[in-house]
Design a protein around this motif. Structure first.
Motif, PDB file in Angstrom:
ATOM      1  N   ILE A  61       0.837  -1.200   0.000  1.00 19.67           N
ATOM      2  CA  ILE A  61       0.000   0.000   0.000  1.00 19.67           C
ATOM      3  C   ILE A  61       0.876   1.256   0.000  1.00 19.67           C
ATOM      4  O   ILE A  61       0.601   2.233  -0.704  1.00 19.67           O
ATOM      5  CB  ILE A  61      -0.959   0.002   1.219  1.00 19.67           C
ATOM      6  N   GLU A  62       1.972   1.213   0.764  1.00 16.17           N
ATOM      7  CA  GLU A  62       2.892   2.359   0.776  1.00 16.17           C
ATOM      8  C   GLU A  62       3.516   2.556  -0.613  1.00 16.17           C
ATOM      9  O   GLU A  62       3.666   3.690  -1.080  1.00 16.17           O
ATOM     10  CB  GLU A  62       3.970   2.149   1.845  1.00 16.17           C
ATOM     11  N   MET A  63       3.829   1.456  -1.285  1.00 14.83           N
ATOM     12  CA  MET A  63       4.413   1.566  -2.624  1.00 14.83           C
ATOM     13  C   MET A  63       3.420   2.218  -3.593  1.00 14.83           C
ATOM     14  O   MET A  63       3.786   3.146  -4.324  1.00 14.83           O
ATOM     15  CB  MET A  63       4.845   0.175  -3.116  1.00 14.83           C
ATOM     16  N   ILE A  64       2.165   1.756  -3.596  1.00 11.92           N
ATOM     17  CA  ILE A  64       1.213   2.360  -4.554  1.00 11.92           C
ATOM     18  C   ILE A  64       0.826   3.784  -4.128  1.00 11.92           C
ATOM     19  O   ILE A  64       0.510   4.610  -4.970  1.00 11.92           O
ATOM     20  CB  ILE A  64      -0.048   1.489  -4.822  1.00 11.92           C
ATOM     21  N   ARG A  65       0.902   4.064  -2.815  1.00 13.06           N
ATOM     22  CA  ARG A  65       0.689   5.451  -2.396  1.00 13.06           C
ATOM     23  C   ARG A  65       1.729   6.337  -3.078  1.00 13.06           C
ATOM     24  O   ARG A  65       1.401   7.376  -3.655  1.00 13.06           O
ATOM     25  CB  ARG A  65       0.789   5.592  -0.873  1.00 13.06           C
ATOM     26  N   LEU A  66       2.990   5.891  -3.034  1.00 11.97           N
ATOM     27  CA  LEU A  66       4.070   6.674  -3.621  1.00 11.97           C
ATOM     28  C   LEU A  66       4.004   6.669  -5.150  1.00 11.97           C
ATOM     29  O   LEU A  66       4.083   7.711  -5.791  1.00 11.97           O
ATOM     30  CB  LEU A  66       5.427   6.132  -3.160  1.00 11.97           C
ATOM     31  N   LYS A  67       3.848   5.498  -5.719  1.00 10.83           N
ATOM     32  CA  LYS A  67       3.952   5.394  -7.180  1.00 10.83           C
ATOM     33  C   LYS A  67       2.755   6.014  -7.896  1.00 10.83           C
ATOM     34  O   LYS A  67       2.901   6.569  -8.981  1.00 10.83           O
ATOM     35  CB  LYS A  67       4.125   3.925  -7.588  1.00 10.83           C
ATOM     36  N   THR A  68       1.576   5.894  -7.303  1.00  6.46           N
ATOM     37  CA  THR A  68       0.366   6.323  -8.004  1.00  6.46           C
ATOM     38  C   THR A  68      -0.385   7.450  -7.293  1.00  6.46           C
ATOM     39  O   THR A  68      -0.765   8.445  -7.916  1.00  6.46           O
ATOM     40  CB  THR A  68      -0.605   5.122  -8.177  1.00  6.46           C
ATOM     41  N   SER A  69      -0.621   7.285  -5.987  1.00  5.45           N
ATOM     42  CA  SER A  69      -1.563   8.178  -5.311  1.00  5.45           C
ATOM     43  C   SER A  69      -1.061   9.604  -5.166  1.00  5.45           C
ATOM     44  O   SER A  69      -1.843  10.552  -5.303  1.00  5.45           O
ATOM     45  CB  SER A  69      -1.889   7.632  -3.919  1.00  5.45           C
ATOM     46  N   VAL A  70       0.213   9.772  -4.854  1.00  4.02           N
ATOM     47  CA  VAL A  70       0.675  11.131  -4.551  1.00  4.02           C
ATOM     48  C   VAL A  70       0.505  12.071  -5.746  1.00  4.02           C
ATOM     49  O   VAL A  70       0.318  13.272  -5.566  1.00  4.02           O
ATOM     50  CB  VAL A  70       2.137  11.170  -4.034  1.00  4.02           C
ATOM     51  N   LEU A  71       0.534  11.533  -6.963  1.00  8.57           N
ATOM     52  CA  LEU A  71       0.358  12.425  -8.106  1.00  8.57           C
ATOM     53  C   LEU A  71      -1.101  12.882  -8.225  1.00  8.57           C
ATOM     54  O   LEU A  71      -1.371  14.027  -8.611  1.00  8.57           O
ATOM     55  CB  LEU A  71       0.828  11.767  -9.410  1.00  8.57           C
ATOM     56  N   LEU A  72      -2.017  11.992  -7.847  1.00  2.28           N
ATOM     57  CA  LEU A  72      -3.432  12.400  -7.830  1.00  2.28           C
ATOM     58  C   LEU A  72      -3.657  13.425  -6.714  1.00  2.28           C
ATOM     59  O   LEU A  72      -4.350  14.432  -6.910  1.00  2.28           O
ATOM     60  CB  LEU A  72      -4.339  11.178  -7.640  1.00  2.28           C
TER      61      LEU A  72
END
Lengths: 321, 321
Positions: A162-173
């Motif tokens: 979850i931390e990885m997808i937060r960084l890779k995907t979510s922070v840009l949204l």
């Protein structure tokens, strides 16, 4: 508030109007090609809509919207080189259509152009805007690095994932929402609530991606179903299955990593079903979508604006492609 | 004014003090490795010295100096992937020591970190500083694209070549000088004169590189003499030789492109000597170095400051490695 279709229309017109230098053609042509390949334009939609929603005027945020879309497409371009992917949205990737050096260099130029665009017309907000944008970019590289590191590990936890997808995907949204609100003149509390909306939306969005890759409708999904399983991609489904399985299933799952056998997708899916990981994934998607919606109230959005962002969160639950 | 050695010392201490995040190690370790590989530190020296020379204090420009060195090293890292070079300054390149994906991603992070550093502590100059830096970055990508495009052409003119090296190499030296002057509070005329100093210095510097690759002392040069000839690199020497040669020599030169024969370097060098292209190159180097020095007077530098920059220009004429 405009409709999503109206925002997309504005964004596509902005993209078509980017004034590339004539020469060197070999540098700028792959950039135009990449941006022209379509996509959901989710990030610039969020940015422009956030600006409008807080009472700003999206015209004052179009450079930031273009910059965020440029940045997103830069990450796709370089990720495709790193993953040696030959297709993106049904068209040959830049390193296949041209060559790898071109893909690297054009991507570099896109990153610099993204910084230029995001920093255009910010006046006294420039420093704040760039801190947010560049800080987000660094998080995205970190997310990509974790994702690559997961390839050689069998012990990735759900929390790490979850931390990885937060960084890779979510922070840009989150960055897109916050930038729009910042450009629209919103208070810090509103900016932060919209940022958190974007984060939760991004988590729901990426988990939906994982789910669709295994459980999607092959007629609608646009990619081959089971690609993640075949490529041993450490998705929420696989990680949860590895964590939940008893010794026998655990061994079976690990023994299938690296295999390319024809029945691999079916066999892994059978384990997923036995362990209910698909349902667990859907519950998590719904939770994150609900988290996203709850942030809209904290941001003080109501009426059309609230509905717009609620609909985007709902669409992330129900999208099929 | 400090001495060059004192500036280098400051820069190396700044580089050693960059506070990289602990994790993900796989992203930040290659960055520290790349910056740690040494090099002449010419760009940050020029930047700090320009700041001091115009009456500023170099302490106010250290982030810009670090940022410019970070950017320069990013271009080397990605160029090495594009050129498939396995050594840089005697050590394995990042894509050889780690892998290509790591080299691409760490380079991307370096580019964003460079933007962050260059934009740090600029206060009301931020917009001007970033316009200069990002505009320069775009020119450098254009230069690299032209350089790659030259590989498949036999009809490159000297003017095209000089424009390519102006973009690929000189503008970053000009940018370093100008940024230092800007951070030091210099007038626009002084900034522009120091920019032109950097441009002429960069042309002299790159032509000296070309010359050394063919005529350098193998004991001192550090790379194999004749590497450019062996790799058909379109340098000033080869382009001038192609342009000056009669039909027979022209055909001989073109026939050798692509060959890897043992006597290739000797044979091409013999044509260079017959056509005096080495001397022509030296004349041009001296002209650009003199142009650089003449800009120092326009910048109004005198005393120690003038001497410092004159010595750098002289060193570009006489350096052997």
């Amino acid at each position: 508030m405009r409709t999503s279709a109206e925002y997309i229309d504005s964004i596509n017109r902005l993209i078509a109007g980017i004034p590339y230098p004539e020469e060197p053609h070999g540098l700028y042509e792959p950039i135009a090609y990449t941006l022209d390949c379509g996509g959901k334009r989710l990030r610039p939609i969020l940015l422009l809509a956030s600006c409008d929603a807080v009472g700003g005027n999206m015209d004052g945020a179009v450079n930031q919207a273009l910059g965020i879309e440029m940045f997103h497409n830069f990450t796709l371009l370089h990720d495709d080189v790193m993953d040696r992917a030959d297709k993106r949205r049904g068209k040959p990737t830049v390193h296949c259509k041209w060559n790898e050096a071109t893909a690297i260099l054009s991507g570099d130029a896109m990153l610099t152009m993204a910084s230029q665009l995001v920093g255009s017309g910010c006046n006294d907000k420039l420093s704040e805007v760039l801190d947010l944008f560049h800080g987000t970019a660094m998080e995205i590289y970190e997310g990509q690095q974790y994702d690559m590191g997961f390839e050689s590990r069998d012990d990735v936890t759900v929390a790490e994932y979850i931390e990885m997808i937060r960084l890779k995907t979510s922070v840009l949204l989150g960055c897109a929402c916050r930038l729009g609100a910042l450009m629209g003149g919103a208070d810090i509390e509103v900016q932060e609530a919209l940022y958190r909306y974007g984060i939760s939306l991004g988590l729901a969005f990426q988990l939906q991606d994982d789910w669709l890759d295994t459980y999607g409708d092959p007629e609608v999904f646009g990619k081959n179903i089971g690609g993640d399983i075949m490529n041993d991609k450490k998705t929420f489904l696989l990680i949860t299955a590895i964590n939940k399985s008893d010794a026998a299933r655990h061994e079976e799952l690990l023994s299938m990593l690296g295999s390319r056998s024809a029945d691999k997708v079916e066999r892994v899916k059978a384990i997923y079903d036995a362990l209910n990981v698909g349902d667990e994934c859907r519950e998590l998607i719904e939770r994150y979508a609900a988290d996203a919606v709850s942030e809209l109230d904290k941001a003080g959005l109501d009426g059309d604006a609230r509905e717009f962002f609620v609909n985007i969160a709902k669409a992330s639950l129900t999208r099929r492609s």
